[in-house]
Design a protein around this motif. Structure first.
Motif, PDB file in Angstrom:
ATOM      1  N   THR A 146      40.575 -15.201 -23.117  1.00  0.00           N
ATOM      2  CA  THR A 146      40.767 -16.627 -23.425  1.00  0.00           C
ATOM      3  C   THR A 146      39.404 -17.274 -23.679  1.00  0.00           C
ATOM      4  OG1 THR A 146      40.735 -17.170 -21.071  1.00  0.00           O
ATOM      5  CG2 THR A 146      42.885 -16.794 -22.085  1.00  0.00           C
ATOM      6  N   PRO A 147      38.799 -17.010 -24.833  1.00  0.00           N
ATOM      7  CA  PRO A 147      37.432 -17.502 -25.085  1.00  0.00           C
ATOM      8  C   PRO A 147      37.370 -19.013 -25.187  1.00  0.00           C
ATOM      9  CG  PRO A 147      38.376 -16.542 -27.066  1.00  0.00           C
ATOM     10  CD  PRO A 147      39.326 -16.239 -25.963  1.00  0.00           C
ATOM     11  N   ALA A 148      36.182 -19.549 -24.848  1.00  0.00           N
ATOM     12  CA  ALA A 148      35.916 -20.969 -25.074  1.00  0.00           C
ATOM     13  C   ALA A 148      35.805 -21.208 -26.583  1.00  0.00           C
ATOM     14  CB  ALA A 148      34.633 -21.384 -24.350  1.00  0.00           C
ATOM     15  N   GLY A 149      35.785 -22.473 -26.987  1.00  0.00           N
ATOM     16  CA  GLY A 149      35.894 -22.789 -28.410  1.00  0.00           C
ATOM     17  C   GLY A 149      34.595 -22.774 -29.188  1.00  0.00           C
ATOM     18  N   TYR A 150      33.494 -22.280 -28.607  1.00  0.00           N
ATOM     19  CA  TYR A 150      32.205 -22.305 -29.295  1.00  0.00           C
ATOM     20  C   TYR A 150      32.175 -21.335 -30.476  1.00  0.00           C
ATOM     21  CZ  TYR A 150      30.327 -24.906 -25.317  1.00  0.00           C
ATOM     22  OH  TYR A 150      30.093 -25.863 -24.360  1.00  0.00           O
ATOM     23  N   GLU A 151      31.504 -21.759 -31.531  1.00  0.00           N
ATOM     24  CA  GLU A 151      31.211 -20.875 -32.662  1.00  0.00           C
ATOM     25  C   GLU A 151      29.775 -20.384 -32.517  1.00  0.00           C
ATOM     26  OE1 GLU A 151      32.041 -22.871 -36.305  1.00  0.00           O
ATOM     27  OE2 GLU A 151      34.180 -23.096 -35.878  1.00  0.00           O
ATOM     28  N   HIS A 344      19.327 -30.986 -19.783  1.00  0.00           N
ATOM     29  CA  HIS A 344      19.914 -31.732 -20.896  1.00  0.00           C
ATOM     30  C   HIS A 344      19.499 -33.195 -20.777  1.00  0.00           C
ATOM     31  CE1 HIS A 344      22.991 -33.482 -23.517  1.00  0.00           C
ATOM     32  NE2 HIS A 344      23.248 -32.267 -23.969  1.00  0.00           N
ATOM     33  N   PRO A 345      19.366 -33.903 -21.893  1.00  0.00           N
ATOM     34  CA  PRO A 345      19.036 -35.335 -21.800  1.00  0.00           C
ATOM     35  C   PRO A 345      19.996 -36.142 -20.936  1.00  0.00           C
ATOM     36  CG  PRO A 345      18.716 -34.568 -24.050  1.00  0.00           C
ATOM     37  CD  PRO A 345      19.321 -33.425 -23.294  1.00  0.00           C
ATOM     38  N   ASP A 346      21.253 -35.653 -20.766  1.00  0.00           N
ATOM     39  CA  ASP A 346      22.195 -36.379 -19.912  1.00  0.00           C
ATOM     40  C   ASP A 346      22.058 -36.015 -18.436  1.00  0.00           C
ATOM     41  OD1 ASP A 346      23.416 -33.907 -19.538  1.00  0.00           O
ATOM     42  OD2 ASP A 346      25.246 -34.417 -20.614  1.00  0.00           O
ATOM     43  N   GLY A 347      21.076 -35.150 -18.104  1.00  0.00           N
ATOM     44  CA  GLY A 347      20.814 -34.781 -16.719  1.00  0.00           C
ATOM     45  C   GLY A 347      21.468 -33.509 -16.251  1.00  0.00           C
ATOM     46  N   THR A 348      22.306 -32.902 -17.077  1.00  0.00           N
ATOM     47  CA  THR A 348      22.943 -31.640 -16.694  1.00  0.00           C
ATOM     48  C   THR A 348      21.911 -30.525 -16.654  1.00  0.00           C
ATOM     49  OG1 THR A 348      24.993 -32.341 -17.756  1.00  0.00           O
ATOM     50  CG2 THR A 348      24.777 -30.001 -17.258  1.00  0.00           C
ATOM     51  N   LEU A 349      21.972 -29.711 -15.614  1.00  0.00           N
ATOM     52  CA  LEU A 349      21.083 -28.559 -15.479  1.00  0.00           C
ATOM     53  C   LEU A 349      21.780 -27.318 -16.022  1.00  0.00           C
ATOM     54  CD1 LEU A 349      18.612 -26.996 -14.326  1.00  0.00           C
ATOM     55  CD2 LEU A 349      19.878 -26.849 -12.159  1.00  0.00           C
ATOM     56  N   GLU A 398      23.050 -35.409 -28.791  1.00  0.00           N
ATOM     57  CA  GLU A 398      24.326 -36.061 -29.036  1.00  0.00           C
ATOM     58  C   GLU A 398      25.459 -35.099 -29.359  1.00  0.00           C
ATOM     59  OE1 GLU A 398      24.592 -39.110 -28.407  1.00  0.00           O
ATOM     60  OE2 GLU A 398      22.471 -39.672 -28.312  1.00  0.00           O
ATOM     61  N   ARG A 399      25.152 -33.840 -29.624  1.00  0.00           N
ATOM     62  CA  ARG A 399      26.201 -32.892 -30.012  1.00  0.00           C
ATOM     63  C   ARG A 399      26.221 -31.710 -29.064  1.00  0.00           C
ATOM     64  NH1 ARG A 399      26.621 -30.320 -35.511  1.00  0.00           N
ATOM     65  NH2 ARG A 399      24.519 -29.565 -35.023  1.00  0.00           N
ATOM     66  N   GLU A 400      27.398 -31.091 -28.956  1.00  0.00           N
ATOM     67  CA  GLU A 400      27.524 -29.855 -28.184  1.00  0.00           C
ATOM     68  C   GLU A 400      27.107 -28.714 -29.105  1.00  0.00           C
ATOM     69  OE1 GLU A 400      28.930 -28.085 -24.382  1.00  0.00           O
ATOM     70  OE2 GLU A 400      28.282 -30.060 -25.055  1.00  0.00           O
ATOM     71  N   ALA A 401      25.791 -28.657 -29.367  1.00  0.00           N
ATOM     72  CA  ALA A 401      25.242 -27.692 -30.314  1.00  0.00           C
ATOM     73  C   ALA A 401      23.807 -27.394 -29.931  1.00  0.00           C
ATOM     74  CB  ALA A 401      25.313 -28.222 -31.744  1.00  0.00           C
ATOM     75  N   ASP A 416      17.813 -11.660 -29.165  1.00  0.00           N
ATOM     76  CA  ASP A 416      17.922 -12.444 -30.393  1.00  0.00           C
ATOM     77  C   ASP A 416      18.251 -13.888 -30.049  1.00  0.00           C
ATOM     78  OD1 ASP A 416      17.364 -10.394 -32.095  1.00  0.00           O
ATOM     79  OD2 ASP A 416      19.277 -10.430 -33.161  1.00  0.00           O
ATOM     80  N   ILE A 417      17.941 -14.775 -30.982  1.00  0.00           N
ATOM     81  CA  ILE A 417      18.302 -16.186 -30.839  1.00  0.00           C
ATOM     82  C   ILE A 417      19.591 -16.442 -31.617  1.00  0.00           C
ATOM     83  CG2 ILE A 417      17.623 -18.555 -31.395  1.00  0.00           C
ATOM     84  CD1 ILE A 417      14.722 -17.681 -30.890  1.00  0.00           C
ATOM     85  N   TYR A 418      20.509 -17.156 -30.967  1.00  0.00           N
ATOM     86  CA  TYR A 418      21.803 -17.488 -31.556  1.00  0.00           C
ATOM     87  C   TYR A 418      21.973 -19.000 -31.606  1.00  0.00           C
ATOM     88  CZ  TYR A 418      23.198 -12.601 -31.012  1.00  0.00           C
ATOM     89  OH  TYR A 418      23.278 -11.232 -31.098  1.00  0.00           O
ATOM     90  N   MET A 419      22.635 -19.456 -32.658  1.00  0.00           N
ATOM     91  CA  MET A 419      23.034 -20.854 -32.737  1.00  0.00           C
ATOM     92  C   MET A 419      24.451 -20.972 -32.189  1.00  0.00           C
ATOM     93  SD  MET A 419      23.225 -23.348 -36.093  1.00  0.00           S
ATOM     94  CE  MET A 419      24.492 -22.362 -36.893  1.00  0.00           C
ATOM     95  N   PHE A 420      24.736 -22.073 -31.473  1.00  0.00           N
ATOM     96  CA  PHE A 420      26.102 -22.310 -31.015  1.00  0.00           C
ATOM     97  C   PHE A 420      26.519 -23.723 -31.390  1.00  0.00           C
ATOM     98  CE2 PHE A 420      23.573 -23.992 -27.550  1.00  0.00           C
ATOM     99  CZ  PHE A 420      24.282 -25.109 -27.123  1.00  0.00           C
ATOM    100  N   TYR A 421      27.815 -23.899 -31.531  1.00  0.00           N
ATOM    101  CA  TYR A 421      28.361 -25.194 -31.932  1.00  0.00           C
ATOM    102  C   TYR A 421      29.794 -25.274 -31.439  1.00  0.00           C
ATOM    103  CZ  TYR A 421      30.488 -28.682 -35.066  1.00  0.00           C
ATOM    104  OH  TYR A 421      31.176 -29.747 -35.576  1.00  0.00           O
TER     105      TYR A 421
END
Length: 662
Positions: A146-151, A344-349, A398-401, A416-421
């Motif tokens: 049941t994967p999360a919705g990230y690309e 994260h800028p919103d304070g999440t670690l 501002e984005r979950e990316a 390797d470096i991966y992009m997520f969105y």
């Protein structure tokens, strides 16, 4: 650098037992490299002379060491094979079962891994990591299913065949990226005995107006040196850089330090070291908060929970004076390793750990404090996490990316470096309202949507009976359909726990009040009027109908078959109808909404389309009276008709009932 930090921990987790003899000079040299953490160079020497060891116990311990070497350089498949060889030769170090299980988990052999964790747990019952490993295997199977919705996308344009990891944004528009790499072109010209790759440097890449990232280039020698540099972290304006440097010395044991540099018009000024611990300790992986007042980092300084821990220092805005290090405590830090923090800028670690339940190797976690000030920790799950090492995540504000690092299969090189969105999640409810009996659609029915988040929306059905609502995530919904001349009906849906866009198709059937409505599955013993237990479910459904339609009053009608005297059947049917009324009253239905009526055999059933479809010997419109029953030649058919006639129905008497409130 990631592996170098683990190496610098020394031999806390790698002790392989006393070996009574070292048969060859080559093995003696391999041991020296192993003890210094030079695992890549040690492997070849061990393998050259391993067949010269004749003592079974000594051989098992050397096999265990080779397994450790492959594990430390990030080769779980090779490590699995060597640990298995050590176990077959009865390696006396119980840690071999734990590391073997860890490699099996990373190689997605979850059931086998659980067996080895359990063996280790028997030998070392006080080590909590065994139970964490077992739990991790069970969770990993669930998360993959049941994967999360990230690309997820591999950043092949900036990755090399070597290690590329720990990206960091260096501009507010996210078009400049710093990263750590051991690719060709680094400042130092030596190969690491730890990894077999170049010492890492910090590189820079920029996104052009066509959306293409430039080939990464190393920062100049103001920042990079002949040693390992990496894990950059910058303030949002890109003018303050914190990074890690790990030095190497033939004579002294050196750890890692955090350095700090400021940007000028001419480039980066000479970096200064943050003096947080002795040179032999690890102080690494800096993560500066958006306002610059908190710096999180990784260290093995005394006072931790085991392995590498996450610590932080603080300062007043505009000050250069930092506080003493503060350990984040056992909710974040475990007996394993916690690494690569990011704020994260919103304070999440965000951080990576091999001590919390995860899929394998290092997993990425997010942590927020609740109202009581306690950390609530959540695994980022698959596909952000994999069975390999996953670490070094960063986010846009501002984005979950953003980007993260991974050693998973399918990359260009080692890390390797991966992009997520995370695409926006859209939930749509597409429904129809129809007549329960005729299955025809109902126009201009009122449909009301009520959400657990307080949402209330109402609309009328279209000419085809259709309706449509937009839904939001993590919400329970009730949908109520109504129209004059019909009983209200409802459906339920939820978006809780869903991580991908989805359409909900809902059909709501309304029951007409123009004719009596049969209550199926009301049973009595022969010649009795007491309700049998199996009747309760059907009556509970009737209670729900009455609660959903609070303005109706009903007549409960009981019918018998044609056998027996009509006088007797009147009395029996009246008592049966009253038994139903009594049950409804006992369950909270107002007495003045209910009327009991026994009809005996005076109102035989008229066959409708549903009955005709169920019983081929019946035709629609037939009255199942005594004359029809006597015309039947089959006793089974006669008994079927008697059963159909023995029924309990209700009909709506009024639709304007108002409760007295008493």
């Amino acid at each position: 650098m990631k592996r170098l930090l683990l190496i610098a921990l020394g031999l806390v987790y790698l002790t392989s037992g006393n070996i009574s003899a070292q048969p060859t000079k080559k093995l003696e040299k391999a041991d020296a490299l192993y003890n210094a953490g030079a695992y890549f160079d040690a492997i070849a020497l061990y393998r050259d002379d391993i067949d010269k060891i004749k003592d079974k116990k000594e051989l098992s311990l050397y096999l265990f060491k080779i397994g450790n070497c492959f594990r430390q350089i990030g080769e779980p498949r090779q490590a699995e094979q060597w640990y298995e060889k050590a176990i077959r030769r009865e390696c006396p170090n119980p840690k071999v079962y734990y590391y073997y299980a860890e490699m099996l988990k990373m190689n997605e052999k979850y059931d086998l891994a659980i067996e080895q964790y359990q063996k280790y747990k028997v030998l070392v019952p006080n080590d909590p990591l065994a139970e964490v490993g077992i739990q991790s295997c069970e969770l990993a199977k669930q998360w993959i299913a049941t994967p999360a919705g990230y690309e997820i996308t591999n950043m092949r344009a900036i990755n090399s065949k070597f290690s590329d990891f720990s990206p960091a944004y260096a501009s507010t528009d996210y078009n400049i990226l710093y990263l750590t790499s051991s690719r060709n072109g680094t400042i130092g010209n030596k190969t690491s005995a730890v990894t077999g790759e170049n010492f890492s440097d910090i590189f820079i890449t920029e996104l052009d107006n066509k959306g293409v990232w430039s080939a990464p280039k190393p920062l100049d020698e103001t920042i990079n040196s002949q040693f390992d540099e990496g894990t950059p972290s910058l303030t949002p304006d890109g003018n303050n850089l914190f990074f890690t440097r790990c030095k190497v010395s033939k004579r002294n044991k050196l750890g890692c330090q955090i350095l700090y540099a400021k940007q000028s018009d001419q480039g980066w000024l000479t970096p200064k070291e943050l003096e947080l611990a002795a040179d032999s300790m690890i102080v690494a992986h800096p993560a500066i908060s958006a306002d610059g007042t908190e710096l999180y980092f990784v260290s093995n300084i005394p006072g931790g929970n085991g392995g590498l821990d996450i610590w932080k220092i603080t300062r007043e805005a505009g000050s250069e004076e930092w506080s003493a290090p503060i350990n984040l405590g056992p909710q974040i830090n475990t007996p394993g390793n916690e690494m690569f923090p990011y704020i994260h800028p919103d304070g999440t670690l965000y951080f990576s750990s091999d001590g919390h339940p995860g899929m394998g190797g290092l997993d990425i976690f997010k942590a927020k404090k609740n109202d009581e000030g306690q950390w609530v920790i959540e695994n980022m799950r698959y596909p952000v996490n994999s069975t390999a090492d996953d670490f070094g995540i960063i986010f846009e504000k501002e984005r979950e990316a953003g980007f993260f690092s991974s050693r998973r299969n399918g990359g260009r090189g080692a890390d390797d470096i991966y992009m997520f969105y995370l695409p926006p999640i859209n939930f749509n409810m597409i429904g129809k309202v129809m007549d329960e009996k005729t299955r025809t659609t109902i126009t201009d029915a009122t449909v009301k949507l009520v959400g657990s988040d307080g949402t209330i929306a109402t609309m009328q059905t279209q000419s085809d009976g259709s309706f449509r609502f937009n839904l939001v995530p993590n919400t329970d919904y009730v949908i109520v359909a109504s129209k004059k001349g019909y009983l209200n009906s409802k459906a339920k849906e939820t978006t809780k726990g869903l991580t991908k866009s989805q359409d909900f198709n809902v059909s709501i059937a309304l029951t007409s009040t123009a004719k009596p409505i049969e209550i199926p599955n009301i049973f009595y013993d022969y010649d009795k009027w007491e309700l049998r237990p199996e009747s309760k479910e059907a009556l509970d459904n009737l209670i729900q109908i009455l609660n959903d339609n609070p303005n109706i009053t009903i007549e409960l009608a009981s019918h018998t078959d044609s056998r027996g005297s009509q006088e007797y059947n009147y009395e029996l049917s009246q008592k049966r109808a009253q038994a139903v009324v009594n049950y409804l009253i006992e369950n909270g239905i107002a007495t003045d909404r209910l009327k009991a009526k026994g009809y005996a055999q005076t109102q035989p059933k008229v066959v409708d389309d549903n009955l005709a479809a169920q019983y081929p010997f019946l035709t629609p419109g037939t009255v199942l009276d005594k004359k029809f029953i006597d015309s039947l030649t089959s006793e089974d058919q006669k008994e079927t008709v008697h059963q159909i006639n023995r029924r309990t129905e209700f009909r709506v008497l009024r639709e304007d009932y108002q409760s007295s409130g008493k």
